[in-house]
Design an enzyme around this catalytic site. Sequence first.
Site, PDB file in Angstrom:
ATOM      1  N   CYS A 239       0.861  -1.178   0.000  1.00 45.21           N
ATOM      2  CA  CYS A 239       0.000   0.000   0.000  1.00 45.21           C
ATOM      3  C   CYS A 239       0.903   1.235   0.000  1.00 45.21           C
ATOM      4  O   CYS A 239       2.076   1.134  -0.355  1.00 45.21           O
ATOM      5  CB  CYS A 239      -0.969  -0.010   1.185  1.00 45.21           C
ATOM      6  SG  CYS A 239      -0.233   0.240   2.812  1.00 45.21           S
TER       7      CYS A 239
ATOM      8  N   ASN B  25       2.381   1.548   4.398  1.00 45.89           N
ATOM      9  CA  ASN B  25       2.673   0.272   5.063  1.00 45.89           C
ATOM     10  C   ASN B  25       2.390   0.325   6.564  1.00 45.89           C
ATOM     11  O   ASN B  25       3.083  -0.284   7.366  1.00 45.89           O
ATOM     12  CB  ASN B  25       4.111  -0.176   4.788  1.00 45.89           C
ATOM     13  CG  ASN B  25       4.395  -1.626   5.167  1.00 45.89           C
ATOM     14  OD1 ASN B  25       5.490  -1.946   5.594  1.00 45.89           O
ATOM     15  ND2 ASN B  25       3.425  -2.509   5.025  1.00 45.89           N
TER      16      ASN B  25
ATOM     17  N   CYS C  62      -1.332   0.628   7.450  1.00 45.34           N
ATOM     18  CA  CYS C  62      -2.757   0.266   7.588  1.00 45.34           C
ATOM     19  C   CYS C  62      -3.127  -0.925   6.704  1.00 45.34           C
ATOM     20  O   CYS C  62      -3.230  -2.051   7.178  1.00 45.34           O
ATOM     21  CB  CYS C  62      -3.662   1.454   7.244  1.00 45.34           C
ATOM     22  SG  CYS C  62      -3.792   2.683   8.552  1.00 45.34           S
ATOM     23  N   ARG C  63      -3.328  -0.667   5.421  1.00 46.58           N
ATOM     24  CA  ARG C  63      -3.888  -1.695   4.546  1.00 46.58           C
ATOM     25  C   ARG C  63      -2.976  -2.888   4.306  1.00 46.58           C
ATOM     26  O   ARG C  63      -3.404  -4.034   4.448  1.00 46.58           O
ATOM     27  CB  ARG C  63      -4.281  -1.081   3.195  1.00 46.58           C
ATOM     28  CG  ARG C  63      -5.394  -0.070   3.310  1.00 46.58           C
ATOM     29  CD  ARG C  63      -5.668   0.629   2.009  1.00 46.58           C
ATOM     30  NE  ARG C  63      -4.526   1.464   1.628  1.00 46.58           N
ATOM     31  CZ  ARG C  63      -4.380   2.041   0.458  1.00 46.58           C
ATOM     32  NH1 ARG C  63      -5.293   1.862  -0.488  1.00 46.58           N
ATOM     33  NH2 ARG C  63      -3.335   2.805   0.196  1.00 46.58           N
ATOM     34  N   SER C  64      -1.725  -2.647   3.919  1.00 52.40           N
ATOM     35  CA  SER C  64      -0.876  -3.796   3.590  1.00 52.40           C
ATOM     36  C   SER C  64      -0.496  -4.627   4.811  1.00 52.40           C
ATOM     37  O   SER C  64      -0.519  -5.858   4.726  1.00 52.40           O
ATOM     38  CB  SER C  64       0.353  -3.382   2.771  1.00 52.40           C
ATOM     39  OG  SER C  64       1.136  -2.426   3.426  1.00 52.40           O
TER      40      SER C  64
ATOM     41  N   ASP D 149      -8.334   3.459   1.967  1.00 51.51           N
ATOM     42  CA  ASP D 149      -7.350   3.662   3.023  1.00 51.51           C
ATOM     43  C   ASP D 149      -8.033   4.174   4.289  1.00 51.51           C
ATOM     44  O   ASP D 149      -8.472   5.319   4.350  1.00 51.51           O
ATOM     45  CB  ASP D 149      -6.288   4.659   2.551  1.00 51.51           C
ATOM     46  CG  ASP D 149      -5.090   4.725   3.471  1.00 51.51           C
ATOM     47  OD1 ASP D 149      -5.200   4.293   4.646  1.00 51.51           O
ATOM     48  OD2 ASP D 149      -4.034   5.201   3.022  1.00 51.51           O
TER      49      ASP D 149
END
Length: 149
Positions: free
Chosen positions: A9, A12, A14-16, A120
């Site tokens: 993401c 690095n 939150c999402r990934s 996000d």
Amino acid sequence: MPQKILFVCLGNICRSPAAEGVFRDLAPEFTTDSAGTSDWHVGEPPYGAMQTALRGRGVDISDLRARQFTPSDYDRFDLIIVMDTDNHFKVETLRPTGCQTPVRLFTDYAAATQADHVPDPYYTRDFDGCLDLIAQCATGLKQALDAPD
């Protein structure tokens, strides 16, 4: 079949890392990692609100630390999963000549949604909605990887 999967993401945090945590919990037989296309948070743990939301689902990502995506990741991983088209573009700009490692949108694996990216939650503040979509994508990815060729 890919055995080493990288989730990417922007920052690095939150999402990934959430995708990595959810997927490694679902499919521990795979080697996973996560990275960001920016260097804003290198060395930092995942965002506190994301860690809290994941702990509520029984997933612990407190061991992860942010790092930046590098061209060498193409050699280290069999499959690179990105959270949105902006990060897909950034990852592709770093592709070494002749490298065939596939890069795919995570939402390509979510059959139950029309989403074209993982929003996000750092900006949307919808951590649970993000995690619902990540869980759908992770399940679809595992099914795709488990399917006979």
